[in-house]
Design an enzyme around this catalytic site. Structure first.
Site, mmCIF file in Angstrom:
data_model
loop_
_atom_site.group_PDB
_atom_site.id
_atom_site.type_symbol
_atom_site.label_atom_id
_atom_site.label_comp_id
_atom_site.label_asym_id
_atom_site.label_seq_id
_atom_site.Cartn_x
_atom_site.Cartn_y
_atom_site.Cartn_z
ATOM 1 N N ASP A 146 28.090 3.282 38.910
ATOM 2 C CA ASP A 146 29.399 4.624 39.055
ATOM 3 C C ASP A 146 30.519 3.629 39.845
ATOM 4 O O ASP A 146 30.864 2.042 39.768
ATOM 5 C CB ASP A 146 29.345 5.698 39.490
ATOM 6 C CG ASP A 146 29.368 6.392 38.988
ATOM 7 O OD1 ASP A 146 31.191 6.929 39.656
ATOM 8 O OD2 ASP A 146 29.081 7.284 38.878
ATOM 9 N N HIS A 179 33.711 9.071 42.719
ATOM 10 C CA HIS A 179 32.829 9.755 41.641
ATOM 11 C C HIS A 179 31.715 9.536 42.373
ATOM 12 O O HIS A 179 30.748 10.395 42.601
ATOM 13 C CB HIS A 179 34.002 9.758 40.557
ATOM 14 C CG HIS A 179 32.994 9.818 40.121
ATOM 15 N ND1 HIS A 179 31.462 9.362 38.781
ATOM 16 C CD2 HIS A 179 32.795 11.052 38.702
ATOM 17 C CE1 HIS A 179 31.428 9.929 38.277
ATOM 18 N NE2 HIS A 179 31.324 10.950 37.336
ATOM 19 N N ASN A 271 31.613 14.493 28.157
ATOM 20 C CA ASN A 271 32.524 15.375 28.226
ATOM 21 C C ASN A 271 33.928 16.052 27.108
ATOM 22 O O ASN A 271 34.556 16.492 27.401
ATOM 23 C CB ASN A 271 33.377 15.620 29.471
ATOM 24 C CG ASN A 271 32.636 16.092 31.161
ATOM 25 O OD1 ASN A 271 31.451 16.158 30.968
ATOM 26 N ND2 ASN A 271 32.391 14.593 32.216
ATOM 27 N N SER A 347 28.447 14.523 34.331
ATOM 28 C CA SER A 347 28.226 13.250 35.324
ATOM 29 C C SER A 347 27.561 14.270 36.526
ATOM 30 O O SER A 347 26.860 13.486 37.744
ATOM 31 C CB SER A 347 29.805 12.873 35.974
ATOM 32 O OG SER A 347 30.090 11.935 35.141
#
Length: 574
Positions: A146, A179, A271, A347
């Site tokens: 990530d 994130h 998404n 996520s």
């Protein structure tokens, strides 16, 4: 699920059940550190005056230690704190007292003391609290591929292992976006430390693999390299809460490589809010996750499609801020300050599944397909049924852990007992054992140990699970836990049963009499474990093709049985 905190109380209760079968009074529970000061519980054969003040009274029609056809009277009394032992001694000397004991506090099995845990609806929806009673992810490293992981204060540094920064080409894999830290938080931030929030797998390790920049984007090359690097450096679960772009052969081959090397690759479905799972979740070998809100319905933003394997809590902030997923990460607009923030997205759903995968793997299930199968087979029914939106259903980590620790333990034990029965019958037919000769306690104890039956007691070890968690694994899985993945060839073979059986076989009679039964039982239990692993395909071994592993395990189970059978003599069962 409740249990008494003191071990003495638990032992006394167990013994009392056995004592009740003979209609004799049970061993008394003495005053301990968890007794409630000033409170005593008494069971009487008839109503009578008691010292102290009556707090509660109830007539019972049947009792283990009294007459099944006449009522007994259960009374709770309050006495002066400090006089409990004296009053108990007086009561136990009375003929009308069936039993008397201190009132003891009970508590739910391990629950975190993190103050914001109560706001984390998503952990409860995923079944995390019940799963913690048996395992907390010990021995498993989860790679967060990530934006990196920032060492926020609600993350124990001991949870982090060395990572790599593929954006900056160095070993500084700190997050500069927020994130990755939020994702990592759901998997394994600190839990039970008296502050902040809880997580899915509190004892798992986190490996930061930074493949996304400060603006949250990265290249297919860096992502593919990050996947391979993580697997080569010991990660067994990969969390990829990223997606978009077109199909990349580099990432697709990296996902296949990871799966082939024994890693579960958990990916966010996307998404888009429409049909069409994004890459890398759509690749073969990826375990794609869609997102649901607090009511268990597909979140409006979640992508869906035939590749979705399972659904997990990802939040739905259209229902309010606290309908999101809460974890500690970088404060908004900062690269150094931390804050607790509510995020939503597939996520956020993905790390719930990655954490659950770590819980299952920590119980000795090393084959990715087996881990995925456990999570899918134990998923809860979704409000709209399974299918493209929810895959197998809603993640239930507690049911997954329960299947591995209870159901699979019983299967292993059953295989071991059946194998032992056939061997005993064969030994009797050959005259090596007399018709009525039966194995002793050491034999059955060894069989239970070898079959991993200790996993059935995993919830009783919750208070000290960090130290004793290995008891929830069959012994065949211990070498992989404590040594290296290659040590799996030692545990998942007949080498240990043979190594134990040979000295017991050639030893002098006194030693053979003392330890032969234990060695035989252990070998039969080991054979049952190997047979189960072969049939259920739960094990992955380094560099061995997955198609060959079941045959290796089956052959090893046969050799372990042969080793056990060779120990069945009169001396070994005495």
């Amino acid at each position: 699920m409740l249990r008494p905190m003191p071990r003495a109380a638990l032992i006394a209760f167990t013994v009392s059940v056995l004592a009740g079968c003979a209609r004799t009074p049970a061993p008394v529970v003495e005053m301990g550190g968890d007794a409630v000061p000033g409170l005593i519980e008494v069971e009487l054969s008839e109503r009578a005056a008691l010292p102290g003040k009556i707090v509660d009274e109830e007539a019972q029609e049947d009792d283990l230690y009294g007459d099944a056809f006449s009522p007994e009277y259960d009374v709770e009394i309050a006495v002066e704190p400090g006089t409990e032992r004296e009053v108990l001694a007086q009561l136990r000397a009375r003929k009308d007292v069936i039993w008397a004991e201190p009132v003891v506090r009970y508590q739910a099995l391990w629950l975190p003391n993190d103050p914001d845990f109560s706001r984390q609806w998503h952990l409860k929806a995923a079944g995390a609290p019940q799963a913690w009673d048996a395992t907390r992810g010990e021995g498993v490293t989860v790679a967060v591929i990530d934006t990196g992981i920032y060492p926020v204060d609600d993350l124990d540094p001991a949870r982090l292992v060395k990572g790599w920064n593929f954006v900056g080409k160095n070993d500084d894999a700190r997050d500069d976006h927020a994130h990755g830290t939020h994702v990592a938080g759901t998997i394994a931030q600190s839990t039970g430390n008296g502050k902040g929030v809880a997580v899915m797998a509190p004892e798992a390790k986190l490996m930061p693999v930074k493949v996304l920049s400060a603006v949250g984007s990265g290249t297919s090359h860096d992502i593919a390299e990050g996947i391979r690097w993580a697997v080569d450096h010991g990660a067994r679960v990969l969390n990829l809460s990223l997606g978009g772009g077109g199909r990349s052969l580099a990432i697709e081959s990296a996902v296949a490589y990871a799966h082939r090397r024994g890693a579960v690759v958990v990916c966010a479905a996307g998404n888009s809010g429409s049909r069409g799972v994004s890459y890398p979740a759509a690749y073969r070998g990826a375990f794609a996750v869609s997102a649901v809100g607090p009511q268990g319905r597909l979140a409006p933003y979640s992508s869906y499609g035939p590749q979705v394997a399972i659904a997990a809590p990802g939040g739905d902030k259209s229902q309010g801020e606290e309908a999101g997923v809460l974890q500690q990460t970088l404060a908004e607009g900062s690269t150094t300050q931390a804050d607790y923030r509510w995020f939503q997205g597939t996520s956020m759903a993905t790390p719930h599944v990655a954490g659950a995968a770590a819980l299952v793997m920590s119980l000795g299930v090393s084959a990715p397909a087996a881990v995925e199968g456990v999570l899918a087979s134990t998923a809860k029914d979704a409000p709209e049924g399974s299918g493209e939106k929810y895959g197998a259903g809603l993640l239930d980590a507690a049911a997954a852990v329960r299947k591995v620790t209870v159901q699979w333990s019983l299967w292993r034990l059953g295989f071991a007992i059946v194998g032992a029965w056939f061997a005993l019958q064969h030994a009797r037919r050959l005259g090596q054992l007399k018709a009525g000769e039966k194995p002793g306690a050491l034999f059955w104890g060894g069989l239970g140990l070898g079959a991993g039956a200790m996993a059935l007691l995993a919830p009783l070890l919750a208070e000290r699970i960090a130290a004793l968690s290995f008891l929830a694994l069959p012994p065949a899985a211990w070498p992989q836990r404590f040594l290296t993945p290659f040590a799996g060839y030692l545990g998942w073979s007949a080498l240990v049963p043979f190594a134990i059986a040979l000295p017991a076989r050639i030893a002098a009679r006194p030693l053979r009499t003392a330890f032969g039964g234990l060695a035989a039982g252990l070998a039969f239990g080991w054979a049952g474990t190997l047979l189960h692993a072969s049939l259920w395909r739960t094990v992955a071994l380094p560099w061995m093709p997955s198609l060959l592993v079941p045959f290796w395990l089956l052959a090893s189970a046969i050799f372990a049985w042969v080793a056990a059978r060779g120990l069945l003599t009169r001396e070994s069962l005495r």
